[in-house]
Design an enzyme around this catalytic site. Sequence first.
Site, PDB file in Angstrom:
ATOM      1  N   LYS A 106       0.866  -1.181   0.000  1.00 38.00           N
ATOM      2  CA  LYS A 106       0.000   0.000   0.000  1.00 38.00           C
ATOM      3  C   LYS A 106       0.891   1.216   0.000  1.00 38.00           C
ATOM      4  CE  LYS A 106      -4.524   0.703   0.261  1.00 38.00           C
ATOM      5  NZ  LYS A 106      -5.596  -0.210  -0.167  1.00 38.00           N
TER       6      LYS A 106
HETATM    7  P1  NAD Z   1     -13.042   7.346  -2.562  1.00 40.38           P
HETATM    8  O1  NAD Z   1     -12.035   8.384  -2.329  1.00 40.38           O
HETATM    9  O2  NAD Z   1     -13.531   7.109  -3.946  1.00 40.38           O
HETATM   10  O3  NAD Z   1     -14.331   7.640  -1.642  1.00 40.38           O
HETATM   11  C1  NAD Z   1     -14.237   7.830  -0.267  1.00 40.38           C
HETATM   12  C2  NAD Z   1     -15.602   8.263   0.264  1.00 40.38           C
HETATM   13  O4  NAD Z   1     -15.540   8.343   1.683  1.00 40.38           O
HETATM   14  C3  NAD Z   1     -16.045   9.634  -0.235  1.00 40.38           C
HETATM   15  O5  NAD Z   1     -17.420   9.589  -0.557  1.00 40.38           O
HETATM   16  C4  NAD Z   1     -15.806  10.540   0.983  1.00 40.38           C
HETATM   17  O6  NAD Z   1     -16.677  11.668   0.988  1.00 40.38           O
HETATM   18  C5  NAD Z   1     -16.143   9.568   2.087  1.00 40.38           C
HETATM   19  N1  NAD Z   1     -15.619  10.002   3.388  1.00 40.38           N
HETATM   20  C6  NAD Z   1     -14.388  10.468   3.680  1.00 40.38           C
HETATM   21  N2  NAD Z   1     -14.320  10.807   4.977  1.00 40.38           N
HETATM   22  C7  NAD Z   1     -15.537  10.550   5.507  1.00 40.38           C
HETATM   23  C8  NAD Z   1     -16.095  10.697   6.789  1.00 40.38           C
HETATM   24  N3  NAD Z   1     -15.366  11.169   7.801  1.00 40.38           N
HETATM   25  N4  NAD Z   1     -17.388  10.321   6.961  1.00 40.38           N
HETATM   26  C9  NAD Z   1     -18.121   9.848   5.952  1.00 40.38           C
HETATM   27  N5  NAD Z   1     -17.632   9.676   4.715  1.00 40.38           N
HETATM   28  C10 NAD Z   1     -16.360  10.033   4.491  1.00 40.38           C
HETATM   29  O7  NAD Z   1     -12.451   5.993  -1.936  1.00 40.38           O
HETATM   30  P2  NAD Z   1     -12.844   4.495  -2.303  1.00 40.38           P
HETATM   31  O8  NAD Z   1     -11.914   4.030  -3.343  1.00 40.38           O
HETATM   32  O9  NAD Z   1     -14.306   4.380  -2.511  1.00 40.38           O
HETATM   33  O10 NAD Z   1     -12.421   3.732  -0.952  1.00 40.38           O
HETATM   34  C11 NAD Z   1     -13.285   3.635   0.165  1.00 40.38           C
HETATM   35  C12 NAD Z   1     -12.813   2.521   1.082  1.00 40.38           C
HETATM   36  O11 NAD Z   1     -12.780   1.286   0.361  1.00 40.38           O
HETATM   37  C13 NAD Z   1     -11.397   2.692   1.647  1.00 40.38           C
HETATM   38  O12 NAD Z   1     -11.338   2.092   2.925  1.00 40.38           O
HETATM   39  C14 NAD Z   1     -10.549   1.884   0.675  1.00 40.38           C
HETATM   40  O13 NAD Z   1      -9.318   1.472   1.247  1.00 40.38           O
HETATM   41  C15 NAD Z   1     -11.480   0.713   0.438  1.00 40.38           C
HETATM   42  N6  NAD Z   1     -11.203  -0.040  -0.788  1.00 40.38           N
HETATM   43  C16 NAD Z   1     -11.222   0.576  -1.999  1.00 40.38           C
HETATM   44  C17 NAD Z   1     -11.001  -0.183  -3.139  1.00 40.38           C
HETATM   45  C18 NAD Z   1     -11.103   0.407  -4.529  1.00 40.38           C
HETATM   46  O14 NAD Z   1     -11.124  -0.356  -5.491  1.00 40.38           O
HETATM   47  N7  NAD Z   1     -11.217   1.723  -4.685  1.00 40.38           N
HETATM   48  C19 NAD Z   1     -10.727  -1.551  -3.043  1.00 40.38           C
HETATM   49  C20 NAD Z   1     -10.726  -2.157  -1.775  1.00 40.38           C
HETATM   50  C21 NAD Z   1     -10.964  -1.385  -0.657  1.00 40.38           C
END
Ligand code: NAD
Length: 420
Positions: A106
Amino acid sequence: MSSSANLYREAAANVDAAADDLGLEPTVRDILSSPQHELIVNFPVQRDSGEYVMFQGYRIQHNNVLGPFKGGMRFHPAVDLDEVRALATWMTFKSALVRLPFGGAKGGVAIDPAKHSRSEMERVVRRFTHSLGENIGPGYDIPAPDVGTNAQTMAWMMDTYLNSRGPAERQGARGVVTGKPIEIGGSLGRAEATGKGAAYALRHLYGEYDRSLGDQTVAIQGFGNVGSHGAVALEELGMKVVAVSDATGTVHADRGLNIDALIAHANSASGVAGFSDAETLTTDEFFALDVDVLMPAALEAQITADNVDSIQARVVLEAANGPVTAAAAEKLHAGGVDVVPDILANAGGVIVSYYEWVQNKTQHHWSAGDVDSQLRNTIWDACDRVAARRNGAGSTRRHAAYLEACDLLQSVYELRGIFP
Ligand code: NAD
């Protein structure tokens, strides 16, 4: 102890618990207990005003016994070394659980993308990628999008990587990152993969209950890549998305939110706040909603000892990484709440990243249908194995998932031996 140090301690504790149960060979336990490589880079970036600002970036390569290091790049103000260590550790066990030939890594930069112009972000991405030098590569370490990064970020990373290499090295090197735009070697279905994978894991769980998902209610925290695609996938399965919360606020409608309209609103308003067809809630009210399923899809440590007693959901689907702390998870389990662990619930992203990497290697394109059916089968196979382990051990799904992952890693070390 800082909250991210605590997170890393919890990541290691999951591994320790599985290692105890499996009687993991002490050296294998030691190897899996600490990241193989920890890289910190400091680099200057010119702002639009002309001044230079220093940024610090990280890449943690936890383990590569199963294959190249693999994991996302996060751009968020709270990124620090311990957070990235925890996220890298989870990647090793996620890849092992779903049987991918990848290790765990990561990376990230402590930056708030909302405070920078597009051209500043491009310079940050390019300079960060350049600073990583030989530490990334299609056969060595393959970044992907995470919080605050997206397909455009991957396009800039790939372009910087290719332009820093000679012609021979550029052949087939588009696989240096996954989650790219389709036009430059991305895979159909990658953008939707994490949310869709979470929906498949939930469908499997309801199959175990012998129940349908039709008319079940869900509240989703986070409406970025994972939350918004997850909302679409869950709606397609007949669920009613009654609340969505993001960094800008929370919207709620008992009759169910119109997800297409909410996505259009969030795209134009940079968040869900202000969506007209719903009422607003506080964060505490959001977590206390009487819903069937709660899907945290934002950041880690959102359900903690402080708010766990208010949770009324029957299932917590961990679409984010580490959204439920260990203490909260224990309480949920004791209260009969089924927690689908992150390394299973959000594995769809790395699974389709693997398909993208394979397509880049073979120069062959898979149809959306092929990607989707392979994703579903891979998630369901892991769900079957976790359910079987759990019945055997009578443990939580998280513990069963770690047993599955550790068992494979142990076998691989036994077969390969520990070098030299
Ligand atoms: P992203 O940046 O696209 O979206 C993040 C979202 O979280 C946004 O809507 C933001 O407004 C919201 N957010 C941030 N702080 C917040 C808070 N304090 N309260 C409420 N909402 C809040 O990120 P993503 O890619 O969707 O990732 C989200 C989660 O999923 C993370 O934990 C990431 O590690 C995990 N993840 C992502 C992927 C991927 O393919 N993108 C894969 C596996 C795991």
